[in-house]
Design an enzyme around this catalytic site. Sequence first.
Site, PDB file in Angstrom:
ATOM      1  CG  ASP A  53      -2.179   1.088   1.242  1.00  0.00           C
ATOM      2  OD1 ASP A  53      -2.226   1.933   0.409  1.00  0.00           O
ATOM      3  OD2 ASP A  53      -2.420   1.185   2.504  1.00  0.00           O
ATOM      4  CD  GLU A  57      -4.720   1.288  -2.693  1.00  0.00           C
ATOM      5  OE1 GLU A  57      -4.969   0.765  -1.689  1.00  0.00           O
ATOM      6  OE2 GLU A  57      -4.916   2.752  -2.536  1.00  0.00           O
ATOM      7  CG  ASP A  61      -1.407   3.013   5.963  1.00  0.00           C
ATOM      8  OD1 ASP A  61      -1.619   3.988   5.145  1.00  0.00           O
ATOM      9  OD2 ASP A  61      -1.762   3.380   7.286  1.00  0.00           O
TER      10      ASP A  61
END
Lengths: 183, 183
Positions: A8, A69, A142
Amino acid sequence: MTRILGVDPGLTRLGVGVIDHSRGSEVSLVMVEVFTTPADQELSARLLSLQGQVREVFDRYQPARVSLERVFAQHNVRTVMGTAQVSGIVLALAAERGIPVSHRTPSEVKAAVTGYGNAKKPQVGQMVKNILKLKQVPKPADAADALALAITEAWRGTAVAGEDRPETPAQRAWREALKDRRT
Amino acid sequence: MTRILGVDPGLTRLGVGVIDHSRGSEVSLVMVEVFTTPADQELSARLLSLQGQVREVFDRYQPARVSLERVFAQHNVRTVMGTAQVSGIVLALAAERGIPVSHRTPSEVKAAVTGYGNAKKPQVGQMVKNILKLKQVPKPADAADALALAITEAWRGTAVAGEDRPETPAQRAWREALKDRRT
């Protein structure tokens, strides 16, 4: 068994999570961590620091695949630029090692782990906890997001053909569609 | 004498230009090149390829400073993401070597080399040719832009205090203002 790294990306907080995926939908936690850099540090120094920490994860855990991501430009411009810069660094680290990377949208990840593309953050965390049989929801968000990215890669597979099991025609079409959107 | 590397970041075309800046406004060309990657190549492979080529420029020409075009999110989203990813890689390469980076906006660069922030591309190319006493305008535009970025850094200086000559109070204020905008 396939080892998967979920990332992430972010300049202030970068989540990394590694899981092992065995037969079927079975996944287990290997590691999860959130790297941070101070907002008042020089941009290039922040990127270098994150690069070093992510490189260490690659070298230590030797993932076979990366799930990253996908960055959109629709949010806060400053944040997005930093996030894109970090993702560029992660992509280069993966390419250096010949490791394939899948780009996953937040709604794709939510749908994969909760069954619902508009799920809220706490639901994602809760499902990550359940799926990996953890005692607590990984914090901060996260950390949970990085693991959710890795789980999505395990379940939705397969960035690269010919690994683990043959693709179904539907999977192949999906992979091709993703590939077209990747650049 | 200070050696400066200008970088016009991009995934399809990445311009790099190196100049030497001696006393006053005197600048001379060291090298200029445009690296390209094919649009149908995997994103991570494109980034890795550009990283390798820019790393070679750093190692071979040993610049003391880097002038990098600031990326904005206002244009085409896909292009901007790629550009930000490339710029992240360039920033990490500079930080690895402890080389300070200035971020310059296109209008700042145009103003520095043509005296006019809304100057058109051909004017920038023409002025780069004149300033560096070249026989031709560097092509493609990314080559001229990279050199214009380096010239701007030479003339507007100084990302780092204490180099070359003492700063005036105005220069210091300008540098501080830039620093605040940098992250």
